[in-house]
Design a protein around this motif. Structure first.
Motif, PDB file in Angstrom:
ATOM      1  N   LEU A  74      68.522  28.594  58.031  1.00  0.00           N
ATOM      2  CA  LEU A  74      68.777  28.930  59.532  1.00  0.00           C
ATOM      3  C   LEU A  74      68.314  27.687  60.389  1.00  0.00           C
ATOM      4  O   LEU A  74      67.149  27.475  60.047  1.00  0.00           O
ATOM      5  CB  LEU A  74      68.319  30.079  60.223  1.00  0.00           C
ATOM      6  CG  LEU A  74      68.262  30.530  61.547  1.00  0.00           C
ATOM      7  CD1 LEU A  74      69.834  30.681  61.747  1.00  0.00           C
ATOM      8  CD2 LEU A  74      67.399  31.745  61.740  1.00  0.00           C
ATOM      9  N   GLY A  86      70.182  31.191  67.616  1.00  0.00           N
ATOM     10  CA  GLY A  86      69.395  31.819  66.343  1.00  0.00           C
ATOM     11  C   GLY A  86      69.540  33.000  66.242  1.00  0.00           C
ATOM     12  O   GLY A  86      70.079  33.719  64.975  1.00  0.00           O
ATOM     13  N   ARG A  87      69.601  33.945  67.161  1.00  0.00           N
ATOM     14  CA  ARG A  87      69.325  35.254  66.997  1.00  0.00           C
ATOM     15  C   ARG A  87      71.048  35.766  66.631  1.00  0.00           C
ATOM     16  O   ARG A  87      71.261  36.621  65.789  1.00  0.00           O
ATOM     17  CB  ARG A  87      69.259  35.878  68.487  1.00  0.00           C
ATOM     18  CG  ARG A  87      69.263  37.361  68.388  1.00  0.00           C
ATOM     19  CD  ARG A  87      68.826  38.065  69.613  1.00  0.00           C
ATOM     20  NE  ARG A  87      67.223  37.747  69.710  1.00  0.00           N
ATOM     21  CZ  ARG A  87      66.410  38.401  69.195  1.00  0.00           C
ATOM     22  NH1 ARG A  87      66.607  39.452  68.509  1.00  0.00           N
ATOM     23  NH2 ARG A  87      64.794  37.992  69.299  1.00  0.00           N
ATOM     24  N   ASN A 113      55.195  28.405  60.843  1.00  0.00           N
ATOM     25  CA  ASN A 113      56.419  28.536  61.805  1.00  0.00           C
ATOM     26  C   ASN A 113      56.610  29.760  62.500  1.00  0.00           C
ATOM     27  O   ASN A 113      57.328  30.765  62.330  1.00  0.00           O
ATOM     28  CB  ASN A 113      57.900  28.742  60.831  1.00  0.00           C
ATOM     29  CG  ASN A 113      59.051  28.284  61.662  1.00  0.00           C
ATOM     30  OD1 ASN A 113      58.815  28.451  62.997  1.00  0.00           O
ATOM     31  ND2 ASN A 113      60.269  27.749  61.106  1.00  0.00           N
ATOM     32  N   SER A 118      58.634  35.022  64.523  1.00  0.00           N
ATOM     33  CA  SER A 118      59.105  36.124  65.598  1.00  0.00           C
ATOM     34  C   SER A 118      60.436  36.655  65.664  1.00  0.00           C
ATOM     35  O   SER A 118      60.877  37.743  65.826  1.00  0.00           O
ATOM     36  CB  SER A 118      58.636  35.381  67.034  1.00  0.00           C
ATOM     37  OG  SER A 118      59.165  35.780  67.938  1.00  0.00           O
TER      38      SER A 118
HETATM   39  C1  LIG Z   1      64.304  29.436  64.582  1.00  0.00           C
HETATM   40  C2  LIG Z   1      65.559  28.788  65.247  1.00  0.00           C
HETATM   41  C3  LIG Z   1      66.706  28.909  64.441  1.00  0.00           C
HETATM   42  C4  LIG Z   1      65.473  29.563  66.548  1.00  0.00           C
HETATM   43  O1  LIG Z   1      66.618  29.174  67.193  1.00  0.00           O
HETATM   44  P1  LIG Z   1      66.950  29.678  68.849  1.00  0.00           P
HETATM   45  O2  LIG Z   1      68.530  29.436  68.938  1.00  0.00           O
HETATM   46  O3  LIG Z   1      66.211  28.503  69.445  1.00  0.00           O
HETATM   47  O4  LIG Z   1      66.541  31.115  68.999  1.00  0.00           O
HETATM   48  P2  LIG Z   1      67.045  32.179  69.923  1.00  0.00           P
HETATM   49  O5  LIG Z   1      67.278  31.498  71.216  1.00  0.00           O
HETATM   50  O6  LIG Z   1      68.003  33.032  69.445  1.00  0.00           O
HETATM   51  O7  LIG Z   1      65.567  33.038  70.092  1.00  0.00           O
HETATM   52  C5  LIG Z   1      65.510  33.983  68.991  1.00  0.00           C
HETATM   53  C6  LIG Z   1      64.106  34.335  69.020  1.00  0.00           C
HETATM   54  O8  LIG Z   1      63.384  33.270  68.407  1.00  0.00           O
HETATM   55  C7  LIG Z   1      61.952  33.409  69.021  1.00  0.00           C
HETATM   56  N1  LIG Z   1      61.717  31.987  69.703  1.00  0.00           N
HETATM   57  C8  LIG Z   1      62.720  31.250  70.207  1.00  0.00           C
HETATM   58  N2  LIG Z   1      62.298  30.136  70.756  1.00  0.00           N
HETATM   59  C9  LIG Z   1      60.841  30.487  70.733  1.00  0.00           C
HETATM   60  C10 LIG Z   1      59.713  29.788  71.509  1.00  0.00           C
HETATM   61  N3  LIG Z   1      59.786  28.658  72.162  1.00  0.00           N
HETATM   62  N4  LIG Z   1      58.556  30.294  71.201  1.00  0.00           N
HETATM   63  C11 LIG Z   1      58.350  31.364  70.467  1.00  0.00           C
HETATM   64  N5  LIG Z   1      59.300  32.105  69.947  1.00  0.00           N
HETATM   65  C12 LIG Z   1      60.580  31.718  70.120  1.00  0.00           C
HETATM   66  C13 LIG Z   1      61.836  34.497  69.914  1.00  0.00           C
HETATM   67  O9  LIG Z   1      61.384  35.587  69.275  1.00  0.00           O
HETATM   68  C14 LIG Z   1      63.505  34.776  70.237  1.00  0.00           C
HETATM   69  O10 LIG Z   1      63.588  36.139  70.620  1.00  0.00           O
HETATM   70  P3  LIG Z   1      63.546  36.414  71.993  1.00  0.00           P
HETATM   71  O11 LIG Z   1      64.610  35.298  72.973  1.00  0.00           O
HETATM   72  O12 LIG Z   1      63.860  37.776  72.346  1.00  0.00           O
HETATM   73  O13 LIG Z   1      62.248  36.166  72.707  1.00  0.00           O
HETATM   74  C15 LIG Z   1      65.395  27.519  65.976  1.00  0.00           C
HETATM   75  O14 LIG Z   1      64.119  27.293  66.541  1.00  0.00           O
HETATM   76  C16 LIG Z   1      65.163  26.414  64.704  1.00  0.00           C
HETATM   77  O15 LIG Z   1      66.258  25.991  64.260  1.00  0.00           O
HETATM   78  N6  LIG Z   1      64.100  25.940  64.246  1.00  0.00           N
HETATM   79  C17 LIG Z   1      63.880  25.020  63.367  1.00  0.00           C
HETATM   80  C18 LIG Z   1      64.318  25.349  61.904  1.00  0.00           C
HETATM   81  C19 LIG Z   1      63.705  26.779  61.500  1.00  0.00           C
HETATM   82  O16 LIG Z   1      62.759  26.891  61.681  1.00  0.00           O
HETATM   83  N7  LIG Z   1      64.371  27.497  60.674  1.00  0.00           N
HETATM   84  C20 LIG Z   1      64.076  28.686  60.309  1.00  0.00           C
HETATM   85  C21 LIG Z   1      63.493  28.286  58.816  1.00  0.00           C
HETATM   86  S1  LIG Z   1      63.001  29.828  57.955  1.00  0.00           S
END
Ligand SMILES: CC(C)(COP(=O)(O)OP(=O)(O)OC[C@H]1O[C@@H](n2cnc3c(N)ncnc32)[C@H](O)[C@@H]1OP(=O)(O)O)[C@@H](O)C(=O)NCCC(=O)NCCS
Length: 150
Positions: A74, A86-87, A113, A118
């Motif tokens: 993801l 991401g959600r 991570n 979360s």
């Molecule tokens: C993990 C990832 C996919 C989340 O994508 P995103 O589009 O930014 O996430 P969303 O906006 O949908 O947020 C979903 C949840 O992630 C968490 N989250 C997102 N940004 C966050 C931050 N800066 N700090 C803490 N939690 C956070 C929260 O739980 C959030 O839920 P909420 O909006 O209800 O608080 C993205 O950060 C990413 O690509 N990270 C690098 C790759 C990675 O770690 N992949 C997972 C490998 S197992």
């Protein structure tokens, strides 16, 4: 508006830019990603922006009849984070898994991570084990997380 659609080999170039930027030395190889996209067990989705550019992806692997599904990967491009993508990707993967008769979902995530953990916890995932040194070359442990599909 962001749209989600099934990924294909035609998306590989754009996927690999995000993959390499986000995961660096621990990125999947292009060949590895291609094999997942072409696998009968792979269910990959991309998120695309208004211009059709790929800004995120999720990979679900399901062996038909097993009742188990794995979130293989993801990622959301840095510039598109924090607005629900991401959600949305994870939700779409869960919907697809439910269609395929999946009852139990599994994934691995780096122990450091917190952002991804979360997100996963909000979908009901709980830690069921640890895999020492799962991520190489950083030698970082993984948590294995599991959720029951509602
Ligand atoms: C993990 C990832 C996919 C989340 O994508 P995103 O589009 O930014 O996430 P969303 O906006 O949908 O947020 C979903 C949840 O992630 C968490 N989250 C997102 N940004 C966050 C931050 N800066 N700090 C803490 N939690 C956070 C929260 O739980 C959030 O839920 P909420 O909006 O209800 O608080 C993205 O950060 C990413 O690509 N990270 C690098 C790759 C990675 O770690 N992949 C997972 C490998 S197992």
């Amino acid at each position: 508006m962001t749209a989600l659609r099934p990924a294909s080999s035609a998306d590989l170039d754009e996927i690999m830019v995000i993959e390499n930027t986000v995961f660096g030395l621990e990125a999947w190889s292009r060949q590895g990603f291609q094999a997942e996209l072409e696998s009968d067990f792979g269910n990959y989705l991309v998120a695309v922006d208004d211009d059709g550019a790929v800004i995120g992806y999720v990979g679900l692997r399901v062996v038909p009849g097993s009742g188990d599904g794995d979130i293989q990967t993801l990622a959301v491009a840095q510039t598109a984070r924090g607005r629900g993508l991401g959600r949305g990707l994870l939700e779409a993967a869960h919907e697809r898994a439910a269609e395929l008769g999946v009852r139990q979902m599994f994934l691995d995530v780096r122990v450091d991570n917190a952002v991804a953990q979360s997100l996963y916890r909000s979908f009901g995932y709980e830690v069921v084990g640890t895999r020492p040194g799962y991520y190489q070359p950083s030698n970082t442990d993984a948590y294995t997380m599991k959720a029951t599909l509602r």
